[in-house]
Design a protein around this motif. Structure first.
Motif, PDB file in Angstrom:
ATOM      1  N   UNK A  47       0.819  -1.233  -0.092  1.00 43.06           N
ATOM      2  CA  UNK A  47       0.017  -0.060  -0.017  1.00 43.06           C
ATOM      3  C   UNK A  47       0.754   1.292  -0.092  1.00 43.06           C
ATOM      4  N   UNK A  48       1.960   1.201   0.792  1.00 39.00           N
ATOM      5  CA  UNK A  48       2.714   2.464   0.790  1.00 39.00           C
ATOM      6  C   UNK A  48       3.538   2.664  -0.534  1.00 39.00           C
ATOM      7  N   UNK A  49       3.928   1.619  -1.217  1.00 42.67           N
ATOM      8  CA  UNK A  49       4.505   1.908  -2.378  1.00 42.67           C
ATOM      9  C   UNK A  49       3.463   2.255  -3.608  1.00 42.67           C
ATOM     10  N   UNK A  50       2.093   1.752  -3.296  1.00 40.17           N
ATOM     11  CA  UNK A  50       1.282   2.316  -4.038  1.00 40.17           C
ATOM     12  C   UNK A  50       1.048   3.671  -4.020  1.00 40.17           C
ATOM     13  N   UNK A  51       0.788   4.243  -2.841  1.00 40.33           N
ATOM     14  CA  UNK A  51       0.689   5.607  -2.479  1.00 40.33           C
ATOM     15  C   UNK A  51       1.666   6.483  -2.960  1.00 40.33           C
ATOM     16  N   UNK A  52       3.209   5.923  -2.736  1.00 39.23           N
ATOM     17  CA  UNK A  52       4.187   6.646  -3.302  1.00 39.23           C
ATOM     18  C   UNK A  52       4.115   6.888  -4.500  1.00 39.23           C
ATOM     19  N   UNK A  53       3.771   5.955  -5.394  1.00 37.84           N
ATOM     20  CA  UNK A  53       3.869   6.005  -6.812  1.00 37.84           C
ATOM     21  C   UNK A  53       2.664   6.839  -7.374  1.00 37.84           C
ATOM     22  N   UNK A  54       1.463   6.892  -6.539  1.00 39.15           N
ATOM     23  CA  UNK A  54       0.339   7.550  -7.177  1.00 39.15           C
ATOM     24  C   UNK A  54       0.944   9.363  -6.620  1.00 39.15           C
ATOM     25  N   UNK A  57       3.230  10.844  -9.184  1.00 37.25           N
ATOM     26  CA  UNK A  57       2.576  11.358 -10.449  1.00 37.25           C
ATOM     27  C   UNK A  57       1.878  12.699 -10.028  1.00 37.25           C
ATOM     28  N   UNK A  58       1.390  12.878  -9.019  1.00 34.71           N
ATOM     29  CA  UNK A  58       0.623  14.038  -8.694  1.00 34.71           C
ATOM     30  C   UNK A  58       1.610  15.076  -8.367  1.00 34.71           C
ATOM     31  N   UNK A  59       2.818  14.876  -7.974  1.00 37.87           N
ATOM     32  CA  UNK A  59       3.589  15.737  -7.726  1.00 37.87           C
ATOM     33  C   UNK A  59       4.361  16.327  -8.950  1.00 37.87           C
ATOM     34  N   UNK A  60       4.728  15.328 -10.024  1.00 39.96           N
ATOM     35  CA  UNK A  60       5.173  15.508 -11.084  1.00 39.96           C
ATOM     36  C   UNK A  60       4.413  16.774 -11.938  1.00 39.96           C
ATOM     37  N   UNK A  61       3.040  16.365 -11.748  1.00 40.88           N
ATOM     38  CA  UNK A  61       1.862  17.338 -12.390  1.00 40.88           C
ATOM     39  C   UNK A  61       1.929  18.738 -11.762  1.00 40.88           C
ATOM     40  N   UNK A  62       2.139  18.792 -10.498  1.00 40.84           N
ATOM     41  CA  UNK A  62       2.365  19.795  -9.661  1.00 40.84           C
ATOM     42  C   UNK A  62       3.640  20.776 -10.164  1.00 40.84           C
ATOM     43  N   UNK A  63       4.775  20.126 -10.306  1.00 43.02           N
ATOM     44  CA  UNK A  63       6.077  20.786 -10.974  1.00 43.02           C
ATOM     45  C   UNK A  63       5.660  21.403 -12.139  1.00 43.02           C
ATOM     46  N   UNK A  64       5.125  20.848 -13.035  1.00 47.30           N
ATOM     47  CA  UNK A  64       4.688  21.333 -14.478  1.00 47.30           C
ATOM     48  C   UNK A  64       3.814  22.557 -14.321  1.00 47.30           C
ATOM     49  N   UNK A  65       2.923  22.537 -13.514  1.00 42.20           N
ATOM     50  CA  UNK A  65       2.031  23.524 -13.070  1.00 42.20           C
ATOM     51  C   UNK A  65       2.596  24.743 -12.706  1.00 42.20           C
ATOM     52  N   UNK A  66       3.503  24.548 -11.742  1.00 43.91           N
ATOM     53  CA  UNK A  66       4.358  25.652 -11.132  1.00 43.91           C
ATOM     54  C   UNK A  66       5.091  26.024 -12.108  1.00 43.91           C
ATOM     55  N   UNK A  67       5.824  25.480 -13.016  1.00 39.34           N
ATOM     56  CA  UNK A  67       6.722  26.103 -13.920  1.00 39.34           C
ATOM     57  C   UNK A  67       5.590  26.803 -15.092  1.00 39.34           C
ATOM     58  N   UNK A  68       4.529  26.533 -15.190  1.00 38.55           N
ATOM     59  CA  UNK A  68       3.764  27.658 -16.014  1.00 38.55           C
ATOM     60  C   UNK A  68       3.192  28.530 -15.248  1.00 38.55           C
TER      61      UNK A  68
END
Length: 234
Positions: A47-54, A57-68
């Motif tokens: 479950x921890x690994x699943x949570x970290x993976x999800x 992905x959200x964090x990567x999207x956040x970084x992209x949004x911050x860059x814009x």
């Protein structure tokens, strides 16, 4: 001789049967508990690994949004990290990124909320210390001086000592407390010097030198002479 062995085996089997009748239920229960515990641990790890993976992905999207500089999307994704993945490091890192974007767009109120959450809940001690430091800077910008100083009242991890003292100096200076500001800058300078002496890196030496020069110029501008120990008494 064979009969003797058979007799001994029969006696051992009888003893084992008697022991099992007395303790078998307890042993079975212990085995079951261990098996359940191991299965639960494996499930937790999965479950921890699943949570970290999800969360990643959200964090990567956040970084992209911050860059814009997409403030709306930054807030949405940061909120998702805090709501769904607060137990991961990504939630704290996401809050720091969101706060930076919010400050850039003059939304200090939202930035303060993000940093306050990270200061209290980020998984990593370094992230919590950094969040308190940045929150103090935002509070200083809002002229909430006492609240800003309160964020810096705790002893931070050693690498943050110069910055904590430096920002305390900025807060005291903004309050017109020249002696206290000078003492805080002296503590910052001493901490920078101590880190430089203990450092075994070659890449960050120039950055430390530039930062020390900045703090020294702020200290010199005060035209006050206060021993470093005075800050602890103020």
């Amino acid at each position: 001789m064979m009969a003797t062995f058979d007799l001994e085996e029969q006696e051992q089997l009888a003893e084992l049967k008697t022991w099992w009748q007395q303790h078998g239920r307890r042993v079975s229960s212990l085995v079951l508990v261990v098996a359940i515990g191991f299965a639960a641990w494996q499930a937790w790890q999965w479950w921890q690994n699943q949570q970290a993976g999800k969360a990643s992905a959200v964090y990567a999207g956040l970084q992209q949004a911050a860059g814009k500089n997409d403030l709306k999307q930054v807030k949405l994704l940061s909120g998702e990290l805090i709501e769904k993945y607060a137990g991961t490091s990504y939630a704290g890192m996401g809050a720091l990124i969101a706060a930076r974007v919010e400050v850039d767009q003059r939304d200090n109120k939202s930035a303060r909320a993000q940093l306050a959450w990270a200061a209290g809940h980020a998984k990593d001690e370094g992230l919590r210390a950094l969040a308190r430091l940045r929150l103090a800077v935002v509070l200083l910008d809002d002229k909430a001086f006492d609240e800003a100083l309160a964020q810096l009242a705790t002893t931070p991890p050693a690498p943050f000592t110069p910055r904590y003292a430096d920002v305390r100096g900025d807060i005291y200076h903004a309050q017109g407390k020249t002696a206290e500001a000078a003492a805080a800058y002296d503590v910052a300078l001493a901490a920078i010097d101590a880190q430089e002496k203990a450092a075994d890196d070659s890449g960050r030496g120039s950055k430390r030198a530039a930062y020390r020069d900045l703090v020294q110029r702020k200290r010199n501008a005060l035209n006050a002479t206060v021993p470093p120990a005075a800050e602890a008494k103020s």
